[in-house]
Design a protein around this motif. Structure first.
Motif, PDB file in Angstrom:
ATOM      1  N   CYS A 142     -56.973 -20.412  30.619  1.00  0.00           N
ATOM      2  CA  CYS A 142     -58.419 -20.931  30.361  1.00  0.00           C
ATOM      3  C   CYS A 142     -58.698 -21.193  31.487  1.00  0.00           C
ATOM      4  O   CYS A 142     -60.205 -21.583  31.851  1.00  0.00           O
ATOM      5  N   TRP A 197     -57.545 -27.711  24.034  1.00  0.00           N
ATOM      6  CA  TRP A 197     -57.832 -26.396  24.849  1.00  0.00           C
ATOM      7  C   TRP A 197     -58.270 -25.413  24.278  1.00  0.00           C
ATOM      8  O   TRP A 197     -58.969 -24.656  24.786  1.00  0.00           O
ATOM      9  N   VAL A 208     -61.947 -25.824  24.466  1.00  0.00           N
ATOM     10  CA  VAL A 208     -62.476 -25.457  25.709  1.00  0.00           C
ATOM     11  C   VAL A 208     -62.394 -23.902  25.942  1.00  0.00           C
ATOM     12  O   VAL A 208     -63.478 -23.367  26.470  1.00  0.00           O
ATOM     13  N   THR A 215     -65.770 -21.730  26.923  1.00  0.00           N
ATOM     14  CA  THR A 215     -65.708 -20.980  27.948  1.00  0.00           C
ATOM     15  C   THR A 215     -66.025 -19.506  27.622  1.00  0.00           C
ATOM     16  O   THR A 215     -66.666 -18.902  28.425  1.00  0.00           O
TER      17      THR A 215
END
Length: 435
Positions: free
Chosen positions: A92, A165, A168, A172
């Motif tokens: 990530c 996470w 995120v 993304t």
């Protein structure tokens, strides 16, 4: 939703159904101007035979004893789930860095998104920074794996970091899709969540499935206008909405048009028909596999030396006519790739190899589908990889799936060890078999 189910959906949409529509109603089936050259090259008996024989060769090889026996002999031992979790976070972060570098030359991500349609159409060059866009799919891989940590009993500890996470990586991933302006990327990503649910719960949510089909169909129809309207993003959201409405009004679209919808799926069939009817081209002898890897090398490292054109370029020229190598290209699909490479023996060979690979991979992963909590998520990634090659050629596949392939390889190197019916070494953690 196993490998073969996904394959059957793809094969029906990209080969069987387009072939049937063109055979029944050729005059009305083609509604896009750039397919107009194909009006006189369809309804070829050889094309129909290639679709028929290709399907049964792949199915036969998929279910072959060789594929099953080879997969059954492979044993995988997995490390602690924390290793996979940390690896997913690293991917990530890597994707975020790649996104930052890729959009740096354009003054930020909003400008890159505004120019995404121009980049995809070849109307504007994204320069050397475009190399970094191929790493953005690391976020997709990360998102699927991290989903396993927020949707199972493993969510109990460290809930906020896991959820953080995952969100995120999800954001993304979508930002990466917006910079690429690819409709099929978003559709495949959403389909992956549905596939994960089916694999984990062993049931098909029909209502959700129907809603997803409607959403994906609408996005195929209006997605191109959506990405084009993002060019007005520097002028604000209202300007984007206004341009989107103007683009759809100018297209004289009146409701759902099935033929317009199917225009998105014709290219493998047209490529196959072209490969069978085009005269005067030299057989490629599978050299495009090498050219596909060469295409991954940034131009700056080649010192001005140009790699030979791949079959992706020639296929686009055969179908579209004079063609700018930086513009939108026409992938061959697996059947045309075989014909271009070695004629009919090439089609037979590539179908047998492709089917064997699918059967081999499914046999391996099926053994751990219910014992490793993140395996349905990884299974989905691998199944999509295998299915995506059916509509690609080596260059298209490696350019679009490069980071997913690398991520899969490193997951095995970092989190797994392979055996062929040998004893398990003690330093591997046995408790993860039941996570």
């Amino acid at each position: 939703m196993d490998f073969l189910t996904l394959f059957n959906i793809y094969y029906f949409l990209f080969y069987a159904l387009p072939g049937l529509l063109l055979a029944i109603d050729l005059k009305n089936a083609i509604t896009l101007d750039h397919w107009s050259n194909m009006r006189f090259n369809t309804n070829n008996v050889e094309t129909a035979f290639a679709i028929f024989i290709g399907y049964f060769l792949i199915i036969g090889s998929f279910y072959s004893k060789l594929a099953k026996k080879s997969g059954q002999n492979i044993i995988i031992k997995f490390r602690q789930s924390s290793t996979i979790y940390i690896y997913a976070i690293f991917l990530c972060l890597f994707a975020i860095l790649a996104l930052y570098i890729a959009t740096l030359a354009f003054g930020g991500i909003s400008t890159a998104i505004a120019k995404s349609s121009a980049f995809r159409a070849g109307e504007e060059s994204n320069g050397d920074f475009g190399f970094f866009t191929r790493f953005l799919s690391a976020a997709t891989f990360s998102c699927y794996i991290l989903l396993a940590y927020v949707s199972t009993k493993n969510y109990g500890e460290w809930r906020f970091p896991k959820l953080f996470w995952f969100l995120v990586s999800f954001i993304t991933t979508f930002l990466g899709f917006l910079t690429k302006a690819g409709r099929f990327n978003i559709i495949a990503f959403l389909l992956g969540f549905y596939q994960i649910y089916v694999l984990r719960n062993r049931k098909i949510p029909w209502i959700t499935g129907m809603i997803l089909i409607v959403v994906m169909s609408l996005f195929l129809l209006y997605g191109k206008s959506f990405f084009a309207s993002l060019s007005a993003l520097p002028n604000g959201l209202d300007a984007v909405i206004e341009l989107f409405n103007d683009l759809n009004r100018s297209g004289d679209r009146e409701g759902f048009n099935f033929y317009e919808f199917m225009n998105n799926f014709y290219f493998p069939l047209f490529s196959l028909d072209t490969a069978l009817t085009k005269n005067g081209y030299d057989l490629r002898w599978f050299s495009d596999i090498i050219y596909g890897f060469l295409s991954l090398i940034p131009k700056v490292f080649l010192g001005g030396v140009k790699s030979p054109p791949s079959i992706l370029y020639y296929n686009s020229v055969y179908i579209l006519g004079p063609f700018d190598a930086e513009g939108a290209a026409v992938p061959t699909g697996i059947l045309a790739f075989g014909i271009y490479s070695m004629s009919w023996p090439g089609l037979i060979l590539i179908c047998l190899i492709y089917g064997w690979i699918g059967g081999f991979l499914q046999t391996i992963l099926n053994k751990y589908l219910n014992s490793i909590f993140w395996m349905p998520h990884f299974y989905t990634i691998v199944a999509q990889l295998w299915s995506n090659f059916m509509t690609s050629d080596p260059e298209t596949f490696l350019q679009s799936q490069f980071m997913i392939l690398i991520s899969c390889c490193f997951l095995f190197l970092i989190g797994c060890k392979f055996y062929t019916n040998k004893p398990v070494r003690k330093y591997f953690y046995q408790k993860d078999y039941t996570d």
